[in-house]
Design a protein around this motif. Sequence first.
Motif, PDB file in Angstrom:
ATOM      1  N   TYR A  89      30.586  42.503  68.525  1.00 17.22           N
ATOM      2  CA  TYR A  89      30.226  43.819  68.566  1.00 17.22           C
ATOM      3  C   TYR A  89      31.568  44.537  67.819  1.00 17.22           C
ATOM      4  O   TYR A  89      31.275  45.925  67.483  1.00 17.22           O
ATOM      5  N   LEU A  90      32.695  44.064  67.671  1.00 20.12           N
ATOM      6  CA  LEU A  90      33.931  44.867  67.324  1.00 20.12           C
ATOM      7  C   LEU A  90      34.004  45.238  65.912  1.00 20.12           C
ATOM      8  O   LEU A  90      33.913  44.484  65.116  1.00 20.12           O
ATOM      9  N   HIS A  91      34.237  46.477  65.252  1.00 24.97           N
ATOM     10  CA  HIS A  91      34.616  46.830  64.037  1.00 24.97           C
ATOM     11  C   HIS A  91      36.149  46.924  63.892  1.00 24.97           C
ATOM     12  O   HIS A  91      36.959  47.241  64.858  1.00 24.97           O
ATOM     13  N   GLY A  92      36.360  46.961  62.504  1.00 27.46           N
ATOM     14  CA  GLY A  92      38.023  47.323  62.247  1.00 27.46           C
ATOM     15  C   GLY A  92      38.875  46.070  62.564  1.00 27.46           C
ATOM     16  O   GLY A  92      40.050  46.329  62.270  1.00 27.46           O
ATOM     17  N   ILE A  93      38.315  45.117  62.934  1.00 27.77           N
ATOM     18  CA  ILE A  93      39.322  44.019  63.064  1.00 27.77           C
ATOM     19  C   ILE A  93      40.109  43.489  62.041  1.00 27.77           C
ATOM     20  O   ILE A  93      41.296  42.910  62.240  1.00 27.77           O
ATOM     21  N   TRP A  99      34.128  34.929  71.118  1.00 27.83           N
ATOM     22  CA  TRP A  99      34.886  34.583  69.826  1.00 27.83           C
ATOM     23  C   TRP A  99      36.275  35.499  69.853  1.00 27.83           C
ATOM     24  O   TRP A  99      37.376  35.050  69.264  1.00 27.83           O
ATOM     25  N   LEU A 100      36.195  36.417  70.803  1.00 22.30           N
ATOM     26  CA  LEU A 100      37.428  37.384  70.834  1.00 22.30           C
ATOM     27  C   LEU A 100      37.594  37.756  72.435  1.00 22.30           C
ATOM     28  O   LEU A 100      36.516  37.416  73.060  1.00 22.30           O
ATOM     29  N   SER A 101      38.859  38.084  72.816  1.00 18.95           N
ATOM     30  CA  SER A 101      38.765  38.956  74.059  1.00 18.95           C
ATOM     31  C   SER A 101      39.428  40.244  73.815  1.00 18.95           C
ATOM     32  O   SER A 101      40.608  40.300  73.239  1.00 18.95           O
ATOM     33  N   ALA A 120      47.926  40.260  61.023  1.00 19.09           N
ATOM     34  CA  ALA A 120      48.120  38.695  61.436  1.00 19.09           C
ATOM     35  C   ALA A 120      46.756  38.139  61.884  1.00 19.09           C
ATOM     36  O   ALA A 120      46.675  37.139  61.494  1.00 19.09           O
ATOM     37  N   PHE A 121      45.696  38.877  62.305  1.00 20.21           N
ATOM     38  CA  PHE A 121      44.527  38.316  62.529  1.00 20.21           C
ATOM     39  C   PHE A 121      43.742  37.833  61.305  1.00 20.21           C
ATOM     40  O   PHE A 121      43.314  36.780  61.054  1.00 20.21           O
ATOM     41  N   ARG A 122      43.786  38.822  60.224  1.00 17.86           N
ATOM     42  CA  ARG A 122      43.115  38.629  59.230  1.00 17.86           C
ATOM     43  C   ARG A 122      43.654  37.377  58.566  1.00 17.86           C
ATOM     44  O   ARG A 122      42.751  36.609  57.893  1.00 17.86           O
ATOM     45  N   GLN A 123      44.917  37.436  58.334  1.00 22.17           N
ATOM     46  CA  GLN A 123      45.518  36.337  57.846  1.00 22.17           C
ATOM     47  C   GLN A 123      45.465  34.849  58.426  1.00 22.17           C
ATOM     48  O   GLN A 123      44.914  33.767  57.744  1.00 22.17           O
ATOM     49  N   ALA A 124      45.244  34.986  59.816  1.00 22.58           N
ATOM     50  CA  ALA A 124      44.918  33.711  60.449  1.00 22.58           C
ATOM     51  C   ALA A 124      43.529  33.306  60.047  1.00 22.58           C
ATOM     52  O   ALA A 124      43.050  32.038  60.035  1.00 22.58           O
ATOM     53  N   TYR A 125      42.500  34.393  60.352  1.00 20.69           N
ATOM     54  CA  TYR A 125      41.149  33.955  59.751  1.00 20.69           C
ATOM     55  C   TYR A 125      40.897  33.522  58.605  1.00 20.69           C
ATOM     56  O   TYR A 125      40.293  32.557  58.317  1.00 20.69           O
ATOM     57  N   LEU A 126      41.541  34.344  57.683  1.00 21.96           N
ATOM     58  CA  LEU A 126      41.487  33.723  56.208  1.00 21.96           C
ATOM     59  C   LEU A 126      42.029  32.101  55.998  1.00 21.96           C
ATOM     60  O   LEU A 126      41.484  31.520  54.976  1.00 21.96           O
ATOM     61  N   ALA A 127      43.089  31.852  56.629  1.00 25.87           N
ATOM     62  CA  ALA A 127      43.700  30.663  56.815  1.00 25.87           C
ATOM     63  C   ALA A 127      42.629  29.237  57.148  1.00 25.87           C
ATOM     64  O   ALA A 127      42.703  28.417  56.382  1.00 25.87           O
ATOM     65  N   GLU A 128      41.816  29.942  58.023  1.00 27.03           N
ATOM     66  CA  GLU A 128      40.516  28.916  58.249  1.00 27.03           C
ATOM     67  C   GLU A 128      39.765  28.701  57.011  1.00 27.03           C
ATOM     68  O   GLU A 128      39.131  27.705  57.066  1.00 27.03           O
ATOM     69  N   LEU A 129      39.789  29.512  56.097  1.00 26.97           N
ATOM     70  CA  LEU A 129      38.914  29.333  54.792  1.00 26.97           C
ATOM     71  C   LEU A 129      39.807  28.984  53.752  1.00 26.97           C
ATOM     72  O   LEU A 129      39.293  28.825  52.519  1.00 26.97           O
ATOM     73  N   GLY A 130      40.780  28.702  54.005  1.00 30.11           N
ATOM     74  CA  GLY A 130      41.982  27.903  52.941  1.00 30.11           C
ATOM     75  C   GLY A 130      42.601  29.179  52.160  1.00 30.11           C
ATOM     76  O   GLY A 130      43.051  28.853  51.185  1.00 30.11           O
ATOM     77  N   SER A 153      43.595  31.875  67.398  1.00 29.36           N
ATOM     78  CA  SER A 153      44.964  31.851  66.798  1.00 29.36           C
ATOM     79  C   SER A 153      45.945  32.552  67.707  1.00 29.36           C
ATOM     80  O   SER A 153      47.178  32.489  67.264  1.00 29.36           O
ATOM     81  N   GLY A 154      45.572  32.929  68.597  1.00 26.99           N
ATOM     82  CA  GLY A 154      46.678  33.847  69.422  1.00 26.99           C
ATOM     83  C   GLY A 154      46.914  35.190  68.776  1.00 26.99           C
ATOM     84  O   GLY A 154      47.942  36.014  69.383  1.00 26.99           O
ATOM     85  N   THR A 155      46.136  35.766  67.782  1.00 30.42           N
ATOM     86  CA  THR A 155      46.782  37.005  67.217  1.00 30.42           C
ATOM     87  C   THR A 155      46.386  38.134  67.766  1.00 30.42           C
ATOM     88  O   THR A 155      45.201  37.877  68.321  1.00 30.42           O
TER      89      THR A 155
END
Length: 488
Positions: free
Chosen positions: A428-432, A407-409, A437-447, A384-386
């Motif tokens: 391994y990352l927590h708190g993401i 999955w991430l960088s 912006a990331f959460r919104q982009a990820y949730l958009a993939e779930l509709g 997503s580039g977020t």
Amino acid sequence: MTKAIMIQGTGSNVGKSMIVAGLIRAATRRGVVTRPFKPQNMSNNAAVTEDGGEIGRAQALQARAAGVPPHTDMNPILLKPQSATGAQIIVQGQIAGHQEAAAFGKNKATLMPAVMQSFQRLAGTCDLIIVEGAGSPAETNLRAGDIANMGFATAAGVPVVLMGDIDRGGVIAQIVGTQAVLDAADRATIRGFAVNKFRGDRSLFDAGRDDIVARTGWPSLGVIPWFDQAHRLPAEDVMDLVPRARSGGTGCVIAVPRLPRISNFDDLDPLAAEPGIDLRLIEPGHPLPGNADLVLMVGSKATISDLEAFRAEGWDTDLQAHVRRGGRVLGLCGGYQMLGRSIADPHGIEGSPCTVAGLGHLDVETVMAPIKHLSLKEGVHPASGTRLNGYEIHIGETTGPDCARSWLSFNGQPEGASSANGQIAGCYLHGIFAADAFRQAYLAELGVSSKHGYEAGVDAALDALADHVERYMNVDLLLSLARKVRNA
């Protein structure tokens, strides 16, 4: 001249952590440079600090209330349960070993120097320290060698305010009974009491409050109503998460298996706050829901034993069916390890040395190692580039073909793995999910269309909590009860 005051409770979950956070924000808004301190905490929900250690999540929230980064001196002793009777011991942010409860009970007094060292260092950074106790001082069988409640208060000369919980009933007996079982020296440290979690017309408890005053001789610092915005603040205990995780009912279904040693479940808080998400914490004895859009497997303090528990519930079969239906799966930390082909523990970190088969949904393998990874990271979600922030707090190295599809960088380094079709992922990352912006982009993939601002909501809730505390507690009296910190 630094002063200190301590909030102790008549039991666990009386609301000490939240009230301390509110008091810290209230004092900070008054211009008092304030810091949190908890001598000993027990929680698998930890936060990583800028000085490279870990502390309880509640103290990290309290630091946020003070407007400062969390530091290991704010919670010098952290116990992280790994079994029914044993825990990993963290001293000033770093692993100091593992002990069974009986051994810790005999040896805990040896940790007092580290507690006092951190307390004294913290005192050099502020005007006021608000200390939080653990459990209850009425547990007289734990008094010998105590470092969490009266043992600390008497050693450091810090006065105490005792807090009861009216929501669970019997609050008069809680407070009066605590006074009755304490010895004279411990009783002398208590300068007042407060009653928390009241519902309804507070005037109906005036006689009860006055009875406590008459029986104890302690002044009342307030009868505090239930704080309705508590769900907007990160939960310290997984039991605090259950009501908010069951409060959905509509929208995208995210299922989270509730494992025995679940850890760092604050990853769920931003999702629980989303109005378009039906976040379900699946208790043992219940199947993973067939209509789940995402199965989210969060952290574990004992990955191998929790994997065994996952299989014992039949959730491995449920997960396979979920994947066949095209459902998404995301594993974080211990959940990521479980999704691989195998987990090896050659050093016996979690028990006897062994290698166990993973769930096999990612082509990766994990090897446990004695070194614990603790760091704060900044990175990007390439799809997503977020941008997002996160922290790692884990033991183990994970490698394999699916890691080539990171999955991430983070900090320019690939992080995590994903399946060829992108259906399964882990890291391994927590708190993401706190990054909007990331959460919104990820949730958009779930509709899911999201515009919720999580971090802004937490700060707004802390301000509302401070307003709540100022309204219903005598904060002026509490501050006047604080006493100067003695030099070491």
